[in-house]
Design an enzyme around this catalytic site. Structure first.
Site, PDB file in Angstrom:
ATOM      1  CG  HIS A  76     -11.621 -28.276 -27.640  1.00  0.00           C
ATOM      2  ND1 HIS A  76     -12.761 -28.399 -28.416  1.00  0.00           N
ATOM      3  CD2 HIS A  76     -11.861 -28.989 -26.527  1.00  0.00           C
ATOM      4  CE1 HIS A  76     -13.652 -29.140 -27.780  1.00  0.00           C
ATOM      5  NE2 HIS A  76     -13.136 -29.508 -26.632  1.00  0.00           N
ATOM      6  CB  VAL A  82     -14.656 -28.724 -32.656  1.00  0.00           C
ATOM      7  CG1 VAL A  82     -14.172 -29.533 -31.475  1.00  0.00           C
ATOM      8  CG2 VAL A  82     -16.146 -28.492 -32.587  1.00  0.00           C
ATOM      9  N   GLY A  85     -18.187 -26.944 -26.615  1.00  0.00           N
ATOM     10  CA  GLY A  85     -19.606 -26.690 -26.411  1.00  0.00           C
ATOM     11  C   GLY A  85     -19.881 -25.848 -25.178  1.00  0.00           C
ATOM     12  CB  CYS A  86     -18.260 -25.641 -21.855  1.00  0.00           C
ATOM     13  SG  CYS A  86     -16.529 -25.389 -22.288  1.00  0.00           S
ATOM     14  CG  ASP A  90     -19.172 -18.839 -19.969  1.00  0.00           C
ATOM     15  OD1 ASP A  90     -19.338 -19.280 -18.813  1.00  0.00           O
ATOM     16  OD2 ASP A  90     -18.676 -17.719 -20.214  1.00  0.00           O
TER      17      ASP A  90
END
Length: 196
Positions: A76, A82, A85-86, A90
């Site tokens: 990713h 990077v 963002g999830c 989480d």
């Protein structure tokens, strides 16, 4: 450690967090205790530095070390690594669920949603430490089941700079939902609504 000691602690080390994820941190869990943190690589916390409670409110501070070879940097994205963002979101859910357990809620943890999430930065392979600062706005136990729900606002920082703001992240613990006989088909081997 004993359950009473667990409830009295205000910080947890990496080894203690891993033991909690494996289900063997607490020697004498009460009936209905089924909470776990995810195991690596999905565990997004290395240490919990602060846990406090004041009535229905509270606070958590935790950290995760960034490693140049973290699994998500490999995919990713190719040529532009990077952290998704999830995964920061989480982490907030993981910590809020842990908070519910620490406060005395029973059952298995589940993320329940969030309000607004705003990203203003990113985590890259040569960053050092991600810090999660969570203010618990409300914690409640459901008397009929021993289940618990908490709602919190989180700030995610990398090397001291705020990069995410998460409003009204919700997680809870629910009784009799765990699927402990995985991978065998059973009454809990399929999803559906969680009833408290």
């Amino acid at each position: 450690m004993k359950y009473e000691e667990f409830r009295g602690r205000s910080s947890f080390s990496t080894l203690e967090i891993l033991a909690f994820g494996h289900g063997n941190l607490i020697e004498d869990p009460p009936a209905g205790f089924a909470a776990r943190l995810p195991l690596p690589p999905l565990l997004m916390v290395d240490r919990i530095l602060e846990l406090t409670a004041n009535g229905v409110r509270g606070r958590l501070v935790a950290e995760r070390d960034v490693h140049v070879d973290d699994w998500f940097f490999q995919c990713h994205f190719a040529g532009d690594p990077v952290q998704p963002g999830c995964l920061g979101l989480d982490a907030a859910w993981q910590l809020i669920g842990f908070y519910c357990t620490w406060r005395g809620g029973l059952g298995a943890g589940r993320a329940l949603g969030c309000g607004e999430v705003e990203f203003s930065g990113q985590v890259r392979p040569h960053d050092h430490v991600i810090r999660y600062e969570i203010t618990i706005r409300r914690y409640a136990e459901l008397p009929s089941s021993g289940s618990a729900i908490a709602v919190g606002d989180a700030t995610v920082l990398v090397d001291g700079q705020a990069i995410y703001q998460i409003q009204k992240a919700k997680a809870g613990l629910f009784r009799n939902i765990e699927y402990s006989d995985y991978p065998h088909p059973s009454a809990r081997s399929r999803g559906g609504r969680i009833e408290s």
